[in-house]
Design a protein around this motif. Structure first.
Motif, short mmCIF file in Angstrom:
data_model
loop_
_atom_site.label_atom_id
_atom_site.label_comp_id
_atom_site.label_asym_id
_atom_site.label_seq_id
_atom_site.Cartn_x
_atom_site.Cartn_y
_atom_site.Cartn_z
N LEU A 107 0.83 -1.20 0.00
CA LEU A 107 0.00 0.00 0.00
C LEU A 107 0.87 1.26 0.00
O LEU A 107 0.60 2.22 -0.73
CB LEU A 107 -0.92 0.00 1.23
CG LEU A 107 -2.15 -0.90 1.16
CD1 LEU A 107 -2.80 -1.02 2.54
CD2 LEU A 107 -3.14 -0.38 0.14
N GLY A 108 1.93 1.24 0.82
CA GLY A 108 2.80 2.41 0.88
C GLY A 108 3.48 2.69 -0.45
O GLY A 108 3.52 3.85 -0.90
N ALA A 125 3.60 6.00 -5.13
CA ALA A 125 3.92 6.10 -6.56
C ALA A 125 2.85 6.92 -7.29
O ALA A 125 3.16 7.74 -8.17
CB ALA A 125 4.04 4.72 -7.18
N ALA A 126 1.60 6.70 -6.93
CA ALA A 126 0.52 7.48 -7.54
C ALA A 126 0.63 8.96 -7.19
O ALA A 126 0.38 9.83 -8.02
CB ALA A 126 -0.84 6.93 -7.08
N ILE A 127 1.05 9.25 -5.96
CA ILE A 127 1.16 10.65 -5.50
C ILE A 127 2.24 11.40 -6.27
O ILE A 127 2.05 12.54 -6.71
CB ILE A 127 1.44 10.68 -3.99
CG1 ILE A 127 0.20 10.22 -3.21
CG2 ILE A 127 1.85 12.10 -3.55
CD1 ILE A 127 0.43 10.07 -1.73
N ALA A 129 8.46 14.02 0.14
CA ALA A 129 8.67 13.61 1.54
C ALA A 129 7.65 12.55 1.94
O ALA A 129 8.01 11.55 2.59
CB ALA A 129 8.56 14.83 2.46
N LEU A 130 6.40 12.73 1.55
CA LEU A 130 5.36 11.75 1.87
C LEU A 130 5.67 10.42 1.19
O LEU A 130 5.54 9.34 1.80
CB LEU A 130 4.00 12.28 1.41
CG LEU A 130 2.80 11.39 1.72
CD1 LEU A 130 2.64 11.21 3.23
CD2 LEU A 130 1.52 12.00 1.12
N MET A 185 -7.06 6.27 -7.73
CA MET A 185 -6.22 7.46 -7.65
C MET A 185 -5.82 8.00 -9.01
O MET A 185 -5.58 9.20 -9.16
CB MET A 185 -4.97 7.19 -6.80
CG MET A 185 -5.28 6.88 -5.34
SD MET A 185 -3.78 6.76 -4.31
CE MET A 185 -3.18 8.47 -4.40
N LEU A 186 -5.71 7.12 -10.01
CA LEU A 186 -5.25 7.55 -11.33
C LEU A 186 -6.28 7.34 -12.43
O LEU A 186 -5.99 7.61 -13.61
CB LEU A 186 -3.94 6.81 -11.68
CG LEU A 186 -2.77 7.03 -10.71
CD1 LEU A 186 -1.57 6.19 -11.13
CD2 LEU A 186 -2.39 8.51 -10.65
N GLY A 187 -7.44 6.81 -12.08
CA GLY A 187 -8.50 6.65 -13.07
C GLY A 187 -8.32 5.49 -14.02
O GLY A 187 -8.93 5.48 -15.10
N GLU A 188 -7.52 4.51 -13.69
CA GLU A 188 -7.37 3.33 -14.55
C GLU A 188 -8.64 2.48 -14.48
O GLU A 188 -9.21 2.27 -13.41
CB GLU A 188 -6.18 2.48 -14.08
CG GLU A 188 -4.83 3.16 -14.25
CD GLU A 188 -3.70 2.32 -13.71
OE1 GLU A 188 -2.55 2.78 -13.79
OE2 GLU A 188 -3.96 1.20 -13.22
N VAL A 189 -9.09 2.00 -15.63
CA VAL A 189 -10.30 1.19 -15.71
C VAL A 189 -9.92 -0.27 -15.86
O VAL A 189 -9.12 -0.63 -16.73
CB VAL A 189 -11.18 1.63 -16.89
CG1 VAL A 189 -12.44 0.75 -16.97
CG2 VAL A 189 -11.56 3.10 -16.76
N LEU A 190 -10.47 -1.13 -15.02
CA LEU A 190 -10.16 -2.55 -15.04
C LEU A 190 -11.18 -3.32 -15.85
O LEU A 190 -12.38 -3.00 -15.83
CB LEU A 190 -10.13 -3.11 -13.61
CG LEU A 190 -9.12 -2.49 -12.66
CD1 LEU A 190 -9.27 -3.10 -11.27
CD2 LEU A 190 -7.71 -2.65 -13.16
N SER A 191 -10.73 -4.36 -16.54
CA SER A 191 -11.62 -5.23 -17.29
C SER A 191 -12.10 -6.37 -16.39
O SER A 191 -11.60 -6.57 -15.28
CB SER A 191 -10.89 -5.82 -18.49
OG SER A 191 -9.85 -6.68 -18.06
#
Length: 312
Positions: free
Chosen positions: A25-26, A31-33, A216-217, A260-266
């Motif tokens: 999770l971290g 990475a998304a941030i 930093a986060l 967080m990034l709007g990726e759409v899953l199939s």
């Protein structure tokens, strides 16, 4: 006494699962941030900067003693540092070109290979292939799309690094007192930050307050916390089990990418998530069951020995 030594043997599989989940999770959320900085700063420079910040934070908290390293410790610390560097750089460059969930899925292939090499029963091999089938189901739709090919090359480099990371996460901290606990990981991260200084230092002038906050986060949550959690999990079980537990990563990556990034899953991706999560849960159950059996058998030895010698 290390934190790992305080956890009962019969609970180590579950503890390792939660630690790996925390680390995953971290890494994925951080990475998304910081992915918004890739275009202006560059993914390689972002990886270098967060390694530097994380090394300073972790060194302040752990306070390792490099002078206490033995001759056999030094190669392990340095090689692990190189692995951390390559894994981070390759992963961030992959995320820059392909969706996060797919990059994480490809990265998991390295841990999968380590897990596959460690199994001994045919049943375990089949479970590992279920996990691989899940990986293919998640990555397949993107491979058929128009994603940039260089992203997959970076992702494969990340997978190779992930194999080394899986092995060293299980070994680091067990060589000597100088690397016990988080000391070895901290020194390896410091070495990683040191060799990346030519990339991180010139970039500092380009950053504003918002960029520094994101970095930093990301460094604290995605490196210091995540690597520490993986290291402790590695001390609780074997590299093969850690490799299968890392099957959580594609699941987390797909979820984080969606929200967080709007990726759409199939639909195939969701089925792949179920297969990966199921295989990881099975391995954890096997680990807990084996630990309980060992504990019960060990506790019975004094009784058996006393009866053998004629004691009441």
């Amino acid at each position: 006494m290390n934190l790992a030594d305080r956890i009962p043997a019969e609970r180590r599989g579950t503890a390792a699962l939660f630690l790996i989940l925390t680390g995953s999770l971290g890494i994925q959320i951080s990475a998304a941030i910081v992915s918004v900085l890739f275009a202006s700063v560059g993914p390689t420079q972002v990886a270098a900067l967060r390694a530097l910040i994380a090394a300073v934070v972790l060194w302040t908290l752990v306070r390792p003693n490099p002078l206490a390293l033995r001759r056999r410790d030094l190669p392990q610390v340095l090689v692990y540092g190189l692995v951390l560097t390559l894994m981070s750089v390759c992963f961030y460059n992959a995320v820059h070109h392909i969706p996060l969930g797919v990059a994480v899925t490809f990265e998991y292939l390295g841990a999968f290979v380590v897990a596959l090499l460690g199994v001994r029963r045919l049943r375990d091999v089949l479970i590992a292939f279920f996990a691989l089938a899940g990986v293919v189901m998640i990555a397949g739709p993107t491979l058929a799309g128009d994603a940039h090919p260089i992203g997959f090359i970076w992702a494969l480099g990340s997978a190779a690094s992930m194999a080394g990371y899986t092995i060293f996460s299980a070994r680091m901290g067990s060589a000597s007192d100088a690397t016990s606990g988080l000391r070895g990981t901290t020194m390896s991260l410091a070495f990683s930050a040191l060799i990346q200084l030519p990339l991180s230092v010139p970039t500092m002038a380009m950053l504003d307050a918002d960029a520094w906050f994101k970095l930093a986060l990301s460094a604290i949550v995605g490196v210091a916390l995540a690597y520490s959690a993986d290291n402790i999990a590695g001390q609780l079980t074997s590299a093969a089990v850690i490799g299968v537990l890392f099957s959580i990563d594609p699941v987390v990556g797909a979820i984080v990418g969606t929200f967080m990034l709007g990726e759409v899953l199939s639909a195939w991706s969701y089925l792949g998530i179920v297969l990966i999560a199921t295989s990881g849960a099975y391995i954890v159950w096997r680990t807990n069951r084996s630990a309980i059996a060992v504990t019960l058998h060990t506790s019975a030895l004094p009784v058996i020995d006393s009866r053998t010698q004629g004691h009441p």
